[in-house]
Every structure is written in C-alpha cells, then in structure tokens.
Design a protein around this motif. Structure first.
Motif, PDB file in Angstrom:
ATOM      1  N   SER A 101       0.310  -4.390   7.649  1.00 30.22           N
ATOM      2  CA  SER A 101       0.704  -3.071   8.132  1.00 30.22           C
ATOM      3  C   SER A 101       0.940  -2.153   6.935  1.00 30.22           C
ATOM      4  CB  SER A 101       1.962  -3.157   8.989  1.00 30.22           C
ATOM      5  OG  SER A 101       3.078  -3.485   8.197  1.00 30.22           O
ATOM      6  N   MET A 102       1.038  -0.874   7.221  1.00 29.57           N
ATOM      7  CA  MET A 102       1.258   0.107   6.166  1.00 29.57           C
ATOM      8  C   MET A 102       2.366   1.061   6.564  1.00 29.57           C
ATOM      9  SD  MET A 102      -1.422   2.790   4.444  1.00 29.57           S
ATOM     10  CE  MET A 102      -2.503   1.506   3.862  1.00 29.57           C
ATOM     11  N   SER A 103       3.274   1.318   5.638  1.00 26.50           N
ATOM     12  CA  SER A 103       4.357   2.252   5.923  1.00 26.50           C
ATOM     13  C   SER A 103       3.847   3.685   5.800  1.00 26.50           C
ATOM     14  CB  SER A 103       5.513   2.026   4.948  1.00 26.50           C
ATOM     15  OG  SER A 103       5.152   2.489   3.655  1.00 26.50           O
ATOM     16  N   ASP A 104       4.684   4.622   6.205  1.00 27.56           N
ATOM     17  CA  ASP A 104       4.334   6.034   6.083  1.00 27.56           C
ATOM     18  C   ASP A 104       4.150   6.445   4.626  1.00 27.56           C
ATOM     19  OD1 ASP A 104       6.508   7.023   8.829  1.00 27.56           O
ATOM     20  OD2 ASP A 104       4.452   6.261   8.785  1.00 27.56           O
ATOM     21  N   PHE A 105       4.690   5.670   3.704  1.00 29.34           N
ATOM     22  CA  PHE A 105       4.581   5.975   2.278  1.00 29.34           C
ATOM     23  C   PHE A 105       3.423   5.236   1.617  1.00 29.34           C
ATOM     24  CE2 PHE A 105       8.415   8.332   2.301  1.00 29.34           C
ATOM     25  CZ  PHE A 105       9.262   7.694   3.195  1.00 29.34           C
ATOM     26  N   GLY A 106       2.643   4.512   2.412  1.00 28.40           N
ATOM     27  CA  GLY A 106       1.478   3.832   1.868  1.00 28.40           C
ATOM     28  C   GLY A 106       1.724   2.424   1.375  1.00 28.40           C
ATOM     29  N   ASP A 107       2.949   1.922   1.544  1.00 27.38           N
ATOM     30  CA  ASP A 107       3.242   0.549   1.129  1.00 27.38           C
ATOM     31  C   ASP A 107       2.675  -0.419   2.156  1.00 27.38           C
ATOM     32  OD1 ASP A 107       6.441   1.804   0.236  1.00 27.38           O
ATOM     33  OD2 ASP A 107       4.766   1.381  -1.117  1.00 27.38           O
ATOM     34  N   ARG A 108       2.056  -1.486   1.681  1.00 23.85           N
ATOM     35  CA  ARG A 108       1.486  -2.487   2.583  1.00 23.85           C
ATOM     36  C   ARG A 108       2.426  -3.677   2.703  1.00 23.85           C
ATOM     37  NH1 ARG A 108      -4.907  -2.725   3.193  1.00 23.85           N
ATOM     38  NH2 ARG A 108      -5.339  -0.496   3.050  1.00 23.85           N
ATOM     39  N   TYR A 109       2.491  -4.193   3.919  1.00 26.67           N
ATOM     40  CA  TYR A 109       3.327  -5.351   4.198  1.00 26.67           C
ATOM     41  C   TYR A 109       2.494  -6.403   4.919  1.00 26.67           C
ATOM     42  CZ  TYR A 109       7.089  -2.075   3.208  1.00 26.67           C
ATOM     43  OH  TYR A 109       7.911  -1.161   2.604  1.00 26.67           O
ATOM     44  N   ARG A 110       2.777  -7.651   4.602  1.00 26.35           N
ATOM     45  CA  ARG A 110       2.080  -8.750   5.284  1.00 26.35           C
ATOM     46  C   ARG A 110       3.088  -9.546   6.098  1.00 26.35           C
ATOM     47  NH1 ARG A 110      -1.862 -12.685   2.055  1.00 26.35           N
ATOM     48  NH2 ARG A 110      -3.154 -10.819   2.288  1.00 26.35           N
ATOM     49  N   TYR A 111       2.744  -9.744   7.358  1.00 26.48           N
ATOM     50  CA  TYR A 111       3.569 -10.553   8.253  1.00 26.48           C
ATOM     51  C   TYR A 111       2.789 -11.831   8.557  1.00 26.48           C
ATOM     52  CZ  TYR A 111       6.009  -6.157   8.940  1.00 26.48           C
ATOM     53  OH  TYR A 111       6.701  -4.989   8.730  1.00 26.48           O
ATOM     54  N   LEU A 112       3.447 -12.961   8.427  1.00 25.90           N
ATOM     55  CA  LEU A 112       2.793 -14.243   8.626  1.00 25.90           C
ATOM     56  C   LEU A 112       3.239 -14.906   9.916  1.00 25.90           C
ATOM     57  CD1 LEU A 112       3.027 -15.683   4.988  1.00 25.90           C
ATOM     58  CD2 LEU A 112       1.128 -14.438   6.038  1.00 25.90           C
ATOM     59  N   ASP A 113       2.294 -15.572  10.590  1.00 20.45           N
ATOM     60  CA  ASP A 113       2.583 -16.387  11.774  1.00 20.45           C
ATOM     61  C   ASP A 113       3.351 -15.590  12.824  1.00 20.45           C
ATOM     62  OD1 ASP A 113       4.300 -19.502  12.497  1.00 20.45           O
ATOM     63  OD2 ASP A 113       2.391 -18.727  13.254  1.00 20.45           O
ATOM     64  N   VAL A 114       2.733 -14.559  13.333  1.00 21.93           N
ATOM     65  CA  VAL A 114       3.358 -13.671  14.314  1.00 21.93           C
ATOM     66  C   VAL A 114       2.980 -14.111  15.732  1.00 21.93           C
ATOM     67  CG1 VAL A 114       3.606 -11.291  15.084  1.00 21.93           C
ATOM     68  CG2 VAL A 114       3.224 -11.789  12.650  1.00 21.93           C
TER      69      VAL A 114
END
Length: 125
Positions: A101-114
C-alpha cells in the motif's frame, strides 16, 4: 489493510456460487491470492491459489469445479464454484501473502499474510 470477502450463502447441491475478495482500502499491488476453507470440525485447508502471474493451483477435490481468477486493476480475487457438493460446506477465507500500500505522502508499506473475515457457504437441499 484488511481483506473483505463476500458471496457466501445457501445453495443446492449442483448449483453455482461466486465468492469475491478485495482489500478494505486502495492498495498498490497484491502478490499471491488464495482461498482457504474450514468445514465443521475440520482444519483450514487451501482450496485455490493464484499468483501475480496468473498461475493457478487447486486442491484435488475442487479441480474441474472451481475456478480462481483475479482482477489486478481492482486487486480483487474471485472463486467461481460450480457443481457444488454438500462436502463443500465451509467457511471460506481469502488470503494475500503480501500487500503493498502507499500512504498519502508516497511511503510504501508491505503487509504480510493478510486474511479476510470469512464467508459461509452452505450446500444443502
């Protein structure tokens, strides 16, 4: 980020049902998407899986009856279930091994095993 599954219900033997699962918010991408199920008194089992390249895998008991597909524009996975049998009765769960996913500020996040919350499929006359 969560996954939301829908489409479960009561269906007669031999009938069809289509399950849908997608993220609770906009995401960049999802890697492998899967459907699992857990019948009464049973352990959760993998039903079908689809990679980001579209490669599919099915447990033997559903081959030829179930079809997994995905829409990457919507980051959604589907499970078309045909010729349903009483033994298909279970709570069906969707899973994503990795979500970006990406925040409004352009930071990317990874979520595992959702995991999704599960949707009940009952096959009965």
């Amino acid at each position: 980020v969560q996954l939301q599954a829908s489409g479960g219900g009561l269906v007669q033997p031999g009938g069809p049902l289509r399950l849908t699962c997608g993220p609770s918010e906009s995401v960049v991408s999802i890697n492998v998407m899967s459907w699992y199920r857990q019948g009464p008194g049973e352990q959760r089992e993998l039903v079908a899986q689809i990679t980001s390249d579209g490669i599919t895998n099915y447990t033997d008991s559903v081959k030829g009856r179930f079809t997994i597909s995905r829409n990457d524009a919507k980051n959604t996975v589907y499970l078309q279930m045909n010729s349903l049998k009483p033994e298909d009765t279970a709570v069906y769960y969707c899973n994503a091994d990795s979500i970006i996913s990406m925040s409004d500020f352009g930071d990317r996040y990874r979520y595992l095993d959702v995991w999704g919350q599960g949707t009940l499929v009952t096959v009965s006359s």
